[in-house]
Design a protein around this motif. Structure first.
Motif, PDB file in Angstrom:
ATOM      1  N   ALA A  24     -24.225  -5.071  15.078  1.00 53.20           N
ATOM      2  CA  ALA A  24     -25.351  -5.051  14.142  1.00 53.20           C
ATOM      3  C   ALA A  24     -25.731  -3.622  13.775  1.00 53.20           C
ATOM      4  O   ALA A  24     -26.027  -3.313  12.614  1.00 53.20           O
ATOM      5  N   TYR A  25     -25.708  -2.737  14.775  1.00 54.85           N
ATOM      6  CA  TYR A  25     -26.044  -1.338  14.516  1.00 54.85           C
ATOM      7  C   TYR A  25     -25.027  -0.695  13.583  1.00 54.85           C
ATOM      8  O   TYR A  25     -25.384   0.030  12.649  1.00 54.85           O
ATOM      9  N   ASN A  26     -23.732  -0.950  13.831  1.00 50.94           N
ATOM     10  CA  ASN A  26     -22.692  -0.379  12.968  1.00 50.94           C
ATOM     11  C   ASN A  26     -22.803  -0.904  11.541  1.00 50.94           C
ATOM     12  O   ASN A  26     -22.602  -0.161  10.575  1.00 50.94           O
ATOM     13  N   SER A  27     -23.140  -2.187  11.405  1.00 47.25           N
ATOM     14  CA  SER A  27     -23.301  -2.760  10.064  1.00 47.25           C
ATOM     15  C   SER A  27     -24.485  -2.122   9.344  1.00 47.25           C
ATOM     16  O   SER A  27     -24.392  -1.754   8.167  1.00 47.25           O
ATOM     17  N   PHE A  28     -25.597  -1.966  10.065  1.00 43.33           N
ATOM     18  CA  PHE A  28     -26.782  -1.341   9.464  1.00 43.33           C
ATOM     19  C   PHE A  28     -26.501   0.109   9.075  1.00 43.33           C
ATOM     20  O   PHE A  28     -26.871   0.555   7.990  1.00 43.33           O
ATOM     21  N   ARG A  29     -25.801   0.822   9.946  1.00 38.30           N
ATOM     22  CA  ARG A  29     -25.471   2.222   9.644  1.00 38.30           C
ATOM     23  C   ARG A  29     -24.558   2.320   8.433  1.00 38.30           C
ATOM     24  O   ARG A  29     -24.744   3.183   7.565  1.00 38.30           O
ATOM     25  N   GLY A  30     -23.576   1.418   8.346  1.00 37.51           N
ATOM     26  CA  GLY A  30     -22.684   1.429   7.197  1.00 37.51           C
ATOM     27  C   GLY A  30     -23.412   1.149   5.894  1.00 37.51           C
ATOM     28  O   GLY A  30     -23.164   1.808   4.874  1.00 37.51           O
ATOM     29  N   VAL A  31     -24.335   0.193   5.930  1.00 30.59           N
ATOM     30  CA  VAL A  31     -25.110  -0.129   4.721  1.00 30.59           C
ATOM     31  C   VAL A  31     -25.962   1.049   4.292  1.00 30.59           C
ATOM     32  O   VAL A  31     -26.047   1.389   3.103  1.00 30.59           O
ATOM     33  N   MET A  32     -26.597   1.724   5.256  1.00 30.89           N
ATOM     34  CA  MET A  32     -27.456   2.857   4.922  1.00 30.89           C
ATOM     35  C   MET A  32     -26.639   4.030   4.399  1.00 30.89           C
ATOM     36  O   MET A  32     -27.066   4.729   3.467  1.00 30.89           O
ATOM     37  N   ILE A  33     -25.454   4.267   4.963  1.00 28.95           N
ATOM     38  CA  ILE A  33     -24.606   5.357   4.470  1.00 28.95           C
ATOM     39  C   ILE A  33     -24.186   5.092   3.034  1.00 28.95           C
ATOM     40  O   ILE A  33     -24.234   5.984   2.169  1.00 28.95           O
ATOM     41  N   VAL A  34     -23.775   3.854   2.754  1.00 26.43           N
ATOM     42  CA  VAL A  34     -23.377   3.496   1.389  1.00 26.43           C
ATOM     43  C   VAL A  34     -24.549   3.655   0.426  1.00 26.43           C
ATOM     44  O   VAL A  34     -24.393   4.163  -0.691  1.00 26.43           O
ATOM     45  N   ALA A  35     -25.754   3.245   0.857  1.00 27.29           N
ATOM     46  CA  ALA A  35     -26.937   3.350  -0.008  1.00 27.29           C
ATOM     47  C   ALA A  35     -27.254   4.808  -0.323  1.00 27.29           C
ATOM     48  O   ALA A  35     -27.531   5.166  -1.480  1.00 27.29           O
ATOM     49  N   VAL A  37     -25.183   7.398  -0.207  1.00 27.43           N
ATOM     50  CA  VAL A  37     -24.119   7.955  -1.050  1.00 27.43           C
ATOM     51  C   VAL A  37     -24.288   7.517  -2.501  1.00 27.43           C
ATOM     52  O   VAL A  37     -24.140   8.320  -3.440  1.00 27.43           O
ATOM     53  N   LEU A  38     -24.624   6.249  -2.698  1.00 25.82           N
ATOM     54  CA  LEU A  38     -24.813   5.756  -4.064  1.00 25.82           C
ATOM     55  C   LEU A  38     -25.997   6.426  -4.741  1.00 25.82           C
ATOM     56  O   LEU A  38     -25.940   6.764  -5.929  1.00 25.82           O
ATOM     57  N   ILE A  39     -27.070   6.638  -3.999  1.00 30.36           N
ATOM     58  CA  ILE A  39     -28.263   7.268  -4.576  1.00 30.36           C
ATOM     59  C   ILE A  39     -27.939   8.675  -5.073  1.00 30.36           C
ATOM     60  O   ILE A  39     -28.397   9.101  -6.136  1.00 30.36           O
ATOM     61  N   PHE A  40     -27.115   9.399  -4.312  1.00 28.71           N
ATOM     62  CA  PHE A  40     -26.791  10.771  -4.699  1.00 28.71           C
ATOM     63  C   PHE A  40     -25.661  10.848  -5.722  1.00 28.71           C
ATOM     64  O   PHE A  40     -25.624  11.773  -6.543  1.00 28.71           O
ATOM     65  N   LEU A  41     -24.733   9.906  -5.692  1.00 26.69           N
ATOM     66  CA  LEU A  41     -23.577   9.989  -6.569  1.00 26.69           C
ATOM     67  C   LEU A  41     -23.779   9.331  -7.923  1.00 26.69           C
ATOM     68  O   LEU A  41     -23.163   9.750  -8.908  1.00 26.69           O
ATOM     69  N   LEU A  42     -24.628   8.305  -7.997  1.00 25.26           N
ATOM     70  CA  LEU A  42     -24.776   7.594  -9.265  1.00 25.26           C
ATOM     71  C   LEU A  42     -25.234   8.498 -10.408  1.00 25.26           C
ATOM     72  O   LEU A  42     -24.683   8.412 -11.518  1.00 25.26           O
ATOM     73  N   PRO A  43     -26.234   9.368 -10.211  1.00 22.74           N
ATOM     74  CA  PRO A  43     -26.593  10.275 -11.324  1.00 22.74           C
ATOM     75  C   PRO A  43     -25.439  11.181 -11.742  1.00 22.74           C
ATOM     76  O   PRO A  43     -25.251  11.434 -12.941  1.00 22.74           O
ATOM     77  N   LEU A  44     -24.662  11.657 -10.773  1.00 24.09           N
ATOM     78  CA  LEU A  44     -23.522  12.516 -11.098  1.00 24.09           C
ATOM     79  C   LEU A  44     -22.452  11.737 -11.856  1.00 24.09           C
ATOM     80  O   LEU A  44     -21.881  12.238 -12.839  1.00 24.09           O
ATOM     81  N   VAL A  45     -22.181  10.504 -11.411  1.00 23.63           N
ATOM     82  CA  VAL A  45     -21.190   9.675 -12.098  1.00 23.63           C
ATOM     83  C   VAL A  45     -21.651   9.360 -13.512  1.00 23.63           C
ATOM     84  O   VAL A  45     -20.863   9.395 -14.475  1.00 23.63           O
ATOM     85  N   TRP A  46     -22.943   9.046 -13.656  1.00 24.47           N
ATOM     86  CA  TRP A  46     -23.470   8.749 -14.997  1.00 24.47           C
ATOM     87  C   TRP A  46     -23.362   9.969 -15.906  1.00 24.47           C
ATOM     88  O   TRP A  46     -23.014   9.853 -17.080  1.00 24.47           O
ATOM     89  N   MET A  47     -23.613  11.158 -15.361  1.00 22.46           N
ATOM     90  CA  MET A  47     -23.520  12.382 -16.157  1.00 22.46           C
ATOM     91  C   MET A  47     -22.086  12.604 -16.638  1.00 22.46           C
ATOM     92  O   MET A  47     -21.852  12.931 -17.806  1.00 22.46           O
ATOM     93  N   VAL A  48     -21.117  12.410 -15.746  1.00 25.75           N
ATOM     94  CA  VAL A  48     -19.714  12.616 -16.120  1.00 25.75           C
ATOM     95  C   VAL A  48     -19.290  11.599 -17.176  1.00 25.75           C
ATOM     96  O   VAL A  48     -18.637  11.950 -18.177  1.00 25.75           O
ATOM     97  N   MET A  49     -19.663  10.327 -17.000  1.00 21.14           N
ATOM     98  CA  MET A  49     -19.285   9.312 -17.983  1.00 21.14           C
ATOM     99  C   MET A  49     -19.958   9.567 -19.326  1.00 21.14           C
ATOM    100  O   MET A  49     -19.335   9.415 -20.387  1.00 21.14           O
TER     101      MET A  49
END
Length: 289
Positions: A24-35, A37-49
């Motif tokens: 459960a801890y590993n699953s929660f950690r994985g979800v938070m890491i993905v969240a 990463v997405l928060i920081f990368l989505l604006p950059l990806v949108w800018m490039v597109m």
């Protein structure tokens, strides 16, 4: 049932529960890491597109991910003869401001660290806390009377006001982590205190200097406020040049995104190649004591 049997049963139950909790801890950690990463990368990806879209496609939600890419925005930005001059202005100002700040900040950090100059360190921190916008009016008044507004010197000096505190506080923590025995041994071997600093401590502090230099360069490269007020037509830097695509009647979003991508690319490359120096420099002194 004996106490030993009860203890063995409790241990077996705990062992059976532990894999479930760990999963459960590993699953929660994985979800938070993905969240994160997405928060920081989505604006950059949108800018490039968006840099490969027309202004109409940028506002069309149906073409957020599926669109016909174009290079017109980059052609428009790079086709401007002045844009390469803006790139040079940003590099020259950032390079000079970072270099001079390190020449001043590294010896200052060493002195504050070794001689417990807490009041001086507090003054440096105060300079870092003061909002830069509160200094623009007096700076402009003073530099305008000196005839410096619009030159490289005024931009370099204004950036140093922030870069020197950054360098000092990063290097102070780095020097704090170095044992005093290094200097004592070098003094016994016949070196002067300045010689010990130059020949022993300075080479060992390369990761911290690299960290301070990289972070200072990034701040100076991205600075918009000081350059907007104090630069001239021949010393305009990239952040201000990006702002030029905003007019009274319209905003050329495609050109802005293309210019922003060009401005961001060198910083990303520097950060990727210097990642180990940044991590080691920022964590210096964290385990002291």
């Amino acid at each position: 049932m004996s106490a030993q049997t009860m203890t063995r049963s409790a241990d077996e139950v705990a062992k059976r529960r532990r894999p479930g909790r760990l999963k459960a801890y590993n699953s929660f950690r994985g979800v938070m890491i993905v969240a994160v990463v997405l928060i920081f990368l989505l604006p950059l990806v949108w800018m490039v597109m968006a840099s490969f879209k027309t202004n109409v496609d940028i506002h069309d939600t149906t073409k957020s991910f599926i669109f016909t890419p174009i290079l017109d925005n980059y052609s428009h930005v790079l086709g401007n003869d002045s844009y390469l001059n803006f790139v040079w202005n940003s590099f020259w100002v950032a390079f000079c401001a970072t270099g001079i700040s390190l020449l001043i900040g590294v010896p200052a950090a060493y002195s504050m660290s070794r001689f417990n100059m807490q009041k001086s360190a507090l003054l440096v921190l105060l300079a870092r806390i003061i909002p830069g916008v509160s200094l623009l009016v007096p700076w402009y008044y003073v530099f305008a009377n000196l005839g410096w507004v619009g030159g490289y010197g005024v931009l370099i000096i204004s950036h140093m006001f922030i870069l020197i505190p950054i360098s000092v506080y990063i290097m102070m923590s780095f020097f704090d982590s170095m044992p005093l025995e290094l200097e004592e041994a070098s003094l016994v071997d016949g070196l002067t205190p300045i010689g010990a600093f130059l020949r022993i401590l300075l080479p060992l502090s390369v990761p911290g200097i690299a960290t301070a230099g990289i972070l200072s360069f990034i701040f100076s490269w991205n600075n918009f406020m000081f350059a907007l007020v104090l630069s001239g037509s021949n010393t305009k830097t990239l952040p201000v040049a990006v702002f030029d695509f905003v007019s009274y009647a319209s905003i050329d979003w495609g050109a802005i995104m293309a210019a922003a991508c060009i401005m961001t690319l060198p910083i990303i490359v520097v950060a990727l190649f210097a990642q180990k120096y940044i991590v080691s420099g920022l964590t210096a002194g964290a385990t002291k004591g």
